[in-house]
Design an enzyme around this catalytic site. Structure first.
Site, PDB file in Angstrom:
ATOM      1  N   GLN A 138       0.840  -1.198   0.000  1.00  0.00           N
ATOM      2  CA  GLN A 138       0.000   0.000   0.000  1.00  0.00           C
ATOM      3  C   GLN A 138       0.877   1.251   0.000  1.00  0.00           C
ATOM      4  O   GLN A 138       2.082   1.186   0.254  1.00  0.00           O
ATOM      5  CB  GLN A 138      -0.989  -0.015   1.147  1.00  0.00           C
ATOM      6  CG  GLN A 138      -0.417  -0.063   2.533  1.00  0.00           C
ATOM      7  CD  GLN A 138      -1.474  -0.452   3.568  1.00  0.00           C
ATOM      8  OE1 GLN A 138      -2.243  -1.393   3.381  1.00  0.00           O
ATOM      9  NE2 GLN A 138      -1.503   0.261   4.685  1.00  0.00           N
ATOM     10  N   ASP A 285       1.109  -2.093 -17.704  1.00  0.00           N
ATOM     11  CA  ASP A 285      -0.118  -2.156 -16.904  1.00  0.00           C
ATOM     12  C   ASP A 285      -0.952  -0.909 -17.200  1.00  0.00           C
ATOM     13  O   ASP A 285      -0.833   0.116 -16.522  1.00  0.00           O
ATOM     14  CB  ASP A 285       0.198  -2.240 -15.415  1.00  0.00           C
ATOM     15  CG  ASP A 285      -1.057  -2.508 -14.586  1.00  0.00           C
ATOM     16  OD1 ASP A 285      -2.169  -2.505 -15.176  1.00  0.00           O
ATOM     17  OD2 ASP A 285      -0.937  -2.721 -13.368  1.00  0.00           O
TER      18      ASP A 285
END
Length: 436
Positions: A138, A285
């Protein structure tokens, strides 16, 4: 006192959960085969589709619950959805959604372990609440001692330790289902690439190198392509500290004036092509969350964990494929697809269908095209119906999967940006037409 559940469960618990999933899939597959012994073809197809839906959901639910490494494996598998039936691909694609955040106490411990000091002696301040959470880590905002605002990617503890066994378990489950649409030799190549992709994403030192290369490449070509700067002294294999590069989401940018949206679209398209055809290392991505935009036409690119390197030979074949497509030369198209290991049987796909597909696929690149109207996609859906019976002429290839995913992902980004422009000049700049 009750302990907070860890992201990466113990190897034994994780193995049992995955083994239970695999056993259940094997049982369902055998039961389906027995049930269909006397069924006609239509009944068999309906039953198989239902089986794939059920099993796809089971894989997604199991991996989603476990988070961590196995969830990342599921996400990577969903990126290679060309090798799965659509029922399975749809189910596991939901694993690309954001994961719930981890307690700050564990994040703090990871940062201090990796960087070797108490967190507030390293950073002037460090936000306890993350502003992004994903399957392997994160992101938190922080401030360096000199006042520089940064973002810190922190990898969840223990994620990288079990990836190889997790990938083997997922692969075993898929093989027991019989859903991998490729032969064993190609499976080996595909899963080797998935393993390498996963290893790279789990190593933030590799991502730091990717960021540095991309930043050096783009800043020479276009100051409005922004790549975050790495702060090596505040980074490690599992912690990555980057300059804060704010921008607006693709949803916000989609409401800006057309000339701004077109400038953003052209910049995004050019940057992608420059990476593929010139740098030969590209950000693969294309998720909209990995990009941000500014009204002056700036495009910010985040998350270089997923980067694919291409050989000069592969790039050459892609260029020749583009030349052949411009010239509508079906024989050469098949030769180049064969060289890229994407062709199962040359000469089996009707020439007329090739020509129709070429018009659809080249339309966004060679005409004044309204991406919001999305005519190429709508016409392509109709063409699929006529093409399905010939589909086994083509096969998924490790050489083309990530390029295809990146190009198609950015096509949808252009749709979100509502680009309405003629990109043929950028297309020809990236791959100049052959001399007569």
């Amino acid at each position: 006192m009750a302990k907070t559940a860890k992201t990466a469960s113990t190897p034994g618990r994780r193995f049992m959960k995955l083994a239970g999933m695999t056993a259940s899939i094997a049982s369902k597959t055998v039961s389906n085969s027995i049930k269909n012994l006397t069924a006609d073809e239509e009944q068999k197809n309906a039953s198989r589709s239902k089986l794939f839906q059920d099993i796809g959901l089971q894989i997604a639910d199991t991996l989603g619950e476990m988070k961590g490494a196995v969830m990342k494996v599921g996400q990577i598998a969903s990126q290679y959805k060309d090798i799965f039936p659509p029922e399975v691909a749809r189910a596991i694609s939901k694993l690309q959604r954001q994961a719930p955040a981890m307690p700050f106490s564990e994040i703090k411990a990871q940062v201090e372990k990796e960087l070797g000091k108490p967190i507030l002696s390293i950073f002037k301040s460090f936000d306890e609440t993350p502003f992004a959470a994903a399957s392997i880590g994160q992101v938190h905002k922080a401030v360096l001692p000199d006042g520089q605002q940064v973002v810190v990617k922190v990898q969840y503890p223990g994620i990288d330790e079990a990836c190889e066994s997790d990938l083997k378990q997922v692969r075993l489950a898929l093989r027991l289902m019989g859903v991998l649409k490729v032969d064993r030799k190609l499976q080996e190549r595909l899963f080797k690439e998935i393993q390498e992709s996963l290893d790279n994403e789990l190593n933030y030192q590799i991502e730091a190198q990717n960021l540095a290369v991309a930043r050096a490449f783009h800043e020479k070509l276009d100051s409005k392509i922004v790549i975050p700067k790495v702060f090596p002294e505040y980074s490690s294999r599992h912690v990555l500290t980057l300059s804060l590069e704010p921008g607006e989401s693709i949803e916000t940018a989609s409401a800006w004036p057309l000339e701004v949206r077109n400038a953003l679209g052209r910049r995004l398209f050019r940057a992608m092509g420059q990476e593929i055809f010139y740098l030969k290392r590209f950000h693969c991505d294309p998720h909209p969350g990995n990009f941000a935009f500014r009204e002056d036409g700036t495009v910010i690119i985040y998350d270089f964990g997923g980067v694919k390197t291409l050989s000069s030979e592969i790039v050459h074949h892609f260029k020749q494929l583009i030349h052949a497509s411009r010239e509508r030369n079906v024989t050469e198209i098949e030769d180049q697809l064969d060289a890229l290991h994407a062709m199962a049987e040359k000469g089996k796909f009707p020439a007329g269908l090739y020509q129709q597909w070429l018009e659809v696929l080249m339309r966004p690149l060679t005409t004044h095209y309204d991406f919001a109207e999305n005519s190429a996609h709508h016409d392509g859906v109709e063409l699929v119906k006529a093409s399905l019976k010939y589909w086994d002429v083509f096969k998924p290839s490790p050489d083309t999967l990530m390029v295809n995913r990146t190009v198609s992902g950015h096509y949808w980004n252009m749709i979100h940006l509502k680009v309405h422009d003629d990109l043929s000049d950028v297309f020809e700049e990236l791959v100049p037409p052959r001399s007569a």
